[in-house]
Enzyme design. Structure first.
Site, PDB file in Angstrom:
ATOM      1  N   SER A 238     -36.516 -23.008 -71.691  1.00 35.92           N
ATOM      2  CA  SER A 238     -37.203 -23.116 -70.399  1.00 35.92           C
ATOM      3  C   SER A 238     -36.387 -22.390 -69.340  1.00 35.92           C
ATOM      4  O   SER A 238     -35.309 -21.873 -69.631  1.00 35.92           O
ATOM      5  CB  SER A 238     -37.351 -24.582 -70.015  1.00 35.92           C
ATOM      6  OG  SER A 238     -36.080 -25.101 -69.659  1.00 35.92           O
ATOM      7  N   LYS A 239     -36.914 -22.386 -68.146  1.00 36.17           N
ATOM      8  CA  LYS A 239     -36.241 -21.697 -67.032  1.00 36.17           C
ATOM      9  C   LYS A 239     -34.796 -22.138 -66.868  1.00 36.17           C
ATOM     10  O   LYS A 239     -33.942 -21.384 -66.430  1.00 36.17           O
ATOM     11  CB  LYS A 239     -36.980 -22.005 -65.725  1.00 36.17           C
ATOM     12  CG  LYS A 239     -38.099 -21.030 -65.458  1.00 36.17           C
ATOM     13  CD  LYS A 239     -38.556 -21.177 -64.016  1.00 36.17           C
ATOM     14  CE  LYS A 239     -39.918 -20.545 -63.859  1.00 36.17           C
ATOM     15  NZ  LYS A 239     -40.789 -21.247 -62.967  1.00 36.17           N
ATOM     16  N   ARG A 240     -34.575 -23.376 -67.180  1.00 36.07           N
ATOM     17  CA  ARG A 240     -33.247 -23.947 -67.092  1.00 36.07           C
ATOM     18  C   ARG A 240     -32.211 -23.110 -67.862  1.00 36.07           C
ATOM     19  O   ARG A 240     -31.040 -23.090 -67.531  1.00 36.07           O
ATOM     20  CB  ARG A 240     -33.315 -25.355 -67.688  1.00 36.07           C
ATOM     21  CG  ARG A 240     -32.348 -26.366 -67.203  1.00 36.07           C
ATOM     22  CD  ARG A 240     -32.851 -27.760 -67.587  1.00 36.07           C
ATOM     23  NE  ARG A 240     -33.385 -27.835 -68.946  1.00 36.07           N
ATOM     24  CZ  ARG A 240     -32.649 -27.887 -70.043  1.00 36.07           C
ATOM     25  NH1 ARG A 240     -31.347 -27.862 -69.958  1.00 36.07           N
ATOM     26  NH2 ARG A 240     -33.211 -27.982 -71.229  1.00 36.07           N
TER      27      ARG A 240
END
Ligand code: GLU
Length: 471
Positions: A238-240
């Protein structure tokens, strides 16, 4: 049979790493079998789909070189066709109008939950519906009650799902608009898709889609549901985890072939090999060899691959890709040494194009400050004499070529009875601004005579100022 695959993104964001890998697998499969690859934009969710997202997806595909043979098709252009198929299903008795109110459906669901049975539509309108097309209604697919659906899945193996597990799915909403499963089915049928390669988050849609295809008398494609991609830490990517948009990798100076190489290895392998050129991927890839379990994106590996491709690709191609990164630093690489030659000199030493641009700026423009450590070590009083001697001989050199430059550095070292490093390092820091660069002779040849002399003067002045300040 001609193999026809498709990539069917919903344009609700950028092209992310997971989507790109699905697209790559579909593209490779088509290329390998001399088939066709279709791009279909699934934009029927009008609230979430945006034109920017369509552009971002197309841009990502272009950057990666995943060229499509047909499309892009847009589902929003095909509403008439979906209506036609919905009508066909109504006419053949494979679909029916459902007038149940939200209240009735809510009560039904609550009752089923309380009785611990799987919530599903009870088929009420099949028998009791007013069948008045003017009254508000949805249209449901009449899922078979008996038997099972067999999914021939090239990644997961064969999967069997009992029809008793499946609901009478809504295929048209109250406003008449088609739902997701219906549009996918109609498109896969009309576009004569033979192999549906997609994320395994769609696995539970597949039996429903197969039933609708059968009701339409259409051929069922072969499916391949590929596992998701995890981040370095084992959680879903994910963006994380940093960059997930493929264009972000572009912006960070990753080569498309490096990203493709890393993507193809996520869930697929061929012996112990790590490096796969596009041609090799096409030759060796097979969707049946893709692993069922999720695999992890690894930024270190991506950088390692990037370094490999920077090193081994044609310098002219790297130069072409590097040029915009030079532009970002305010450098016009057409004014100065040939960028291909600069790349050739730098190829061994860069991990990303950004890094290569930064370490190549000095070929095109004077730097402002020396790297402190390099200057402290190399631009000291003792460097004054070698620099002066070098300057004198360089000025007299008319044929500004690496071999002559090399010769001068050697001569000056011999004359001053210094080892080469004591001469070449101050020279390097003077011309480059820091203690690392390609070999000094090539570096100077590319920097040019005029800039070399100017920078030596500057270094001598710098040394003088230091000496004066220390006195
Ligand atoms: N539009 C779907 C998605 O972006 C893909 C549908 C499919 O491949 O069948 O997740």
């Amino acid at each position: 049979m001609t193999v026809r695959t498709r990539f069917a993104p919903s344009p609700t964001g950028y092209l992310h790493v997971g989507g790109a890998r699905t697209a790559l697998f579909s593209w490779l499969y088509a290329r390998k079998h001399g088939g066709q690859f279709v791009l279909r934009i699934e934009d029927t969710d009008l609230e979430r789909s945006t034109a920017e997202s369509v552009n971002a997806i197309l841009e990502g595909m272009t950057w990666l070189g995943l060229e499509y043979d047909e499309g892009p098709f847009y589902q929003t252009h095909r509403f008439e066709r979906y209506k036609e198929v919905i009508q066909q299903l109504l006419d053949s008795g494979h679909a029916y109008r459902c007038y149940c109110s939200k209240e009735r459906l809510d009560t039904l669901r609550e009752g089923q939950m309380a009785a611990k049975v799987k919530p599903r539509y009870d088929g009420h309108c099949l028998e009791h519906a007013p069948q008045d097309p003017a009254a508000p209604h949805v249209i449901r697919f009449r899922n078979p009650k008996e038997g099972s659906v067999f999914i021939k899945d090239l990644v997961r193996g064969n999967v069997e799902i009992s029809n008793s597990e499946l609901d009478d799915l809504i295929i048209a909403r109250t406003d008449g608009s088609p739902t997701y499963n219906l549009t996918v089915v109609v498109d896969d049928m009309d576009m004569q898709i033979t192999h549906v390669i997609r994320g395994d988050d769609h696995l539970n849609n597949t039996p429903r889609q197969i039933n609708i295809l059968k009701a339409l008398g259409a051929e069922t494609p072969i499916y391949a549901h590929v596992p998701m991609i995890l981040g370095d830490d084992g959680a879903r990517l994910s963006k994380r985890h940093g960059a997930v948009s493929v264009m972000q990798y572009h912006d960070e100076g990753i080569l498309p072939e490096a990203l493709l190489n890393h993507l193809v290895r996520l869930g697929w392998s061929h012996g112990d090999e790590e490096i796969f050129s596009i041609d090799k991927m096409i030759e060796l890839f097979d969707i049946e060899d893709v692993n069922k379990s999720a695999s992890a994106f690894n930024t270190d590996k991506l950088e390692w691959l990037n370094q490999h491709y920077i090193k081994s690709d044609d310098p002219a191609r790297i130069a072409h890709l590097l040029s915009p990164f030079m532009g970002k630093l305010g450098i016009d690489p057409t004014e100065g040494p040939s960028l291909s030659e600069v790349v050739q000199a730098q190829q061994e030493r860069a991990t990303t194009l950004i890094e290569m641009a930064e370490t190549s700026a000095f070929f095109y423009k004077d730097f402002d400050d020396y790297d402190e450590k390099s200057a402290n070590k190399n631009l000291k009083a003792g460097a004054r004499e070698p620099l002066l001697k070098l300057r004198e001989q360089f000025e007299a050199l008319s044929d500004w070529q690496a071999e002559h430059i090399h010769h001068i550095v050697q001569e000056v070292s011999a004359e001053l009875e210094l080892n080469m490093g004591k001469v070449a390092m101050p020279l390097r820091v003077a011309v480059v601004g820091r203690a690392s660069s390609p070999s000094i002779d090539i570096t100077l040849q590319l920097v040019g005579k005029e800039a070399t002399l100017r920078r030596i003067d500057k270094a001598i002045a710098y040394i003088d100022a230091r000496v004066a300040a220390a006195e």
